[in-house]
Design a protein around this motif. Structure first.
Motif, PDB file in Angstrom:
ATOM      1  N   MET A  24      98.962 -48.188   6.492  1.00 30.37           N
ATOM      2  CA  MET A  24      99.168 -48.864   5.458  1.00 30.37           C
ATOM      3  C   MET A  24      98.285 -48.287   4.372  1.00 30.37           C
ATOM      4  O   MET A  24      98.602 -48.004   3.194  1.00 30.37           O
ATOM      5  N   LEU A  25      97.123 -47.736   4.771  1.00 32.33           N
ATOM      6  CA  LEU A  25      96.105 -47.066   3.784  1.00 32.33           C
ATOM      7  C   LEU A  25      96.643 -45.870   3.551  1.00 32.33           C
ATOM      8  O   LEU A  25      96.733 -45.365   2.280  1.00 32.33           O
ATOM      9  N   LYS A  26      97.275 -45.265   4.377  1.00 31.57           N
ATOM     10  CA  LYS A  26      97.928 -43.676   4.318  1.00 31.57           C
ATOM     11  C   LYS A  26      99.117 -43.828   3.309  1.00 31.57           C
ATOM     12  O   LYS A  26      99.303 -43.047   2.263  1.00 31.57           O
ATOM     13  N   GLU A  27     100.009 -44.854   3.410  1.00 33.06           N
ATOM     14  CA  GLU A  27     101.094 -44.932   2.526  1.00 33.06           C
ATOM     15  C   GLU A  27     100.511 -45.253   1.049  1.00 33.06           C
ATOM     16  O   GLU A  27     101.087 -44.885   0.146  1.00 33.06           O
ATOM     17  N   LYS A  28      99.668 -46.306   0.885  1.00 32.14           N
ATOM     18  CA  LYS A  28      99.203 -46.665  -0.494  1.00 32.14           C
ATOM     19  C   LYS A  28      98.630 -45.415  -1.057  1.00 32.14           C
ATOM     20  O   LYS A  28      98.501 -45.364  -2.170  1.00 32.14           O
ATOM     21  N   LYS A  29      97.693 -44.393  -0.358  1.00 31.08           N
ATOM     22  CA  LYS A  29      97.183 -43.457  -1.071  1.00 31.08           C
ATOM     23  C   LYS A  29      98.307 -42.055  -1.477  1.00 31.08           C
ATOM     24  O   LYS A  29      98.078 -41.655  -2.438  1.00 31.08           O
ATOM     25  N   VAL A  30      99.347 -42.295  -0.699  1.00 33.81           N
ATOM     26  CA  VAL A  30     100.450 -41.409  -0.906  1.00 33.81           C
ATOM     27  C   VAL A  30     101.082 -42.132  -2.409  1.00 33.81           C
ATOM     28  O   VAL A  30     101.333 -41.356  -3.317  1.00 33.81           O
ATOM     29  N   LEU A  31     101.237 -43.302  -2.303  1.00 36.45           N
ATOM     30  CA  LEU A  31     101.893 -44.044  -3.457  1.00 36.45           C
ATOM     31  C   LEU A  31     100.952 -43.735  -4.641  1.00 36.45           C
ATOM     32  O   LEU A  31     101.684 -43.381  -5.747  1.00 36.45           O
ATOM     33  N   LEU A  32      99.638 -43.913  -4.512  1.00 33.98           N
ATOM     34  CA  LEU A  32      98.702 -43.499  -5.659  1.00 33.98           C
ATOM     35  C   LEU A  32      98.902 -42.224  -6.221  1.00 33.98           C
ATOM     36  O   LEU A  32      98.878 -42.102  -7.392  1.00 33.98           O
ATOM     37  N   PHE A  33      98.692 -41.170  -5.246  1.00 37.88           N
ATOM     38  CA  PHE A  33      98.976 -39.896  -5.666  1.00 37.88           C
ATOM     39  C   PHE A  33     100.307 -39.739  -6.467  1.00 37.88           C
ATOM     40  O   PHE A  33     100.285 -38.871  -7.392  1.00 37.88           O
ATOM     41  N   GLU A  34     101.585 -40.297  -6.123  1.00 40.73           N
ATOM     42  CA  GLU A  34     102.546 -40.380  -6.789  1.00 40.73           C
ATOM     43  C   GLU A  34     102.673 -41.156  -8.190  1.00 40.73           C
ATOM     44  O   GLU A  34     103.130 -40.299  -9.277  1.00 40.73           O
TER      45      GLU A  34
ATOM     46  N   GLN B  28     106.107 -39.744 -17.098  1.00 38.89           N
ATOM     47  CA  GLN B  28     107.074 -40.398 -16.432  1.00 38.89           C
ATOM     48  C   GLN B  28     106.761 -42.104 -15.920  1.00 38.89           C
ATOM     49  O   GLN B  28     107.733 -42.626 -15.754  1.00 38.89           O
ATOM     50  N   LEU B  29     105.487 -42.306 -16.022  1.00 37.48           N
ATOM     51  CA  LEU B  29     105.017 -43.646 -15.715  1.00 37.48           C
ATOM     52  C   LEU B  29     105.208 -44.584 -16.743  1.00 37.48           C
ATOM     53  O   LEU B  29     104.369 -44.230 -17.833  1.00 37.48           O
TER      54      LEU B  29
END
Length: 63
Positions: free
Chosen positions: A17-27, A36-37
Motif C-alpha cells: 500500500m505504501l508503494k502504491e501511495k508513493k507512486v500516486l503522490l509522484f503522479e 493538469q491537477l
C-alpha cells in the motif's frame, strides 16, 4: 483511510500500500507541475495516507 483499517493488515500488505501511495503522490506532483491537477487537496490527502501507513508499519514492527 482510517488508521483502524490499517492496523489489522499484515506488514507485507502495508508495504504494498505504501508503494502504491508513493507512486500516486509522484503522479500527482507531476500533474501539479504540468498544470493538469485541478484538485490540489489530493496532494495533502495522499501525504496523510502515506504517514498513516508508515505509522502502522512502525507499530507492526514493534509487536
Amino acid at each position: 483511510m482510517n488508521y483502524t483499517d490499517l492496523k489489522d493488515k499484515s506488514l507485507q500488505e502495508l508495504n504494498e500500500m505504501l508503494k502504491e501511495k508513493k507512486v500516486l503522490l509522484f503522479e500527482l506532483k507531476a500533474k501539479l507541475k504540468t498544470m493538469q491537477l485541478t484538485n490540489t487537496s489530493e496532494l495533502r490527502v495522499a501525504k496523510k495516507d502515506i504517514a498513516k501507513i508508515q505509522t502502522a508499519i512502525t507499530a507492526a514492527k514493534a509487536n
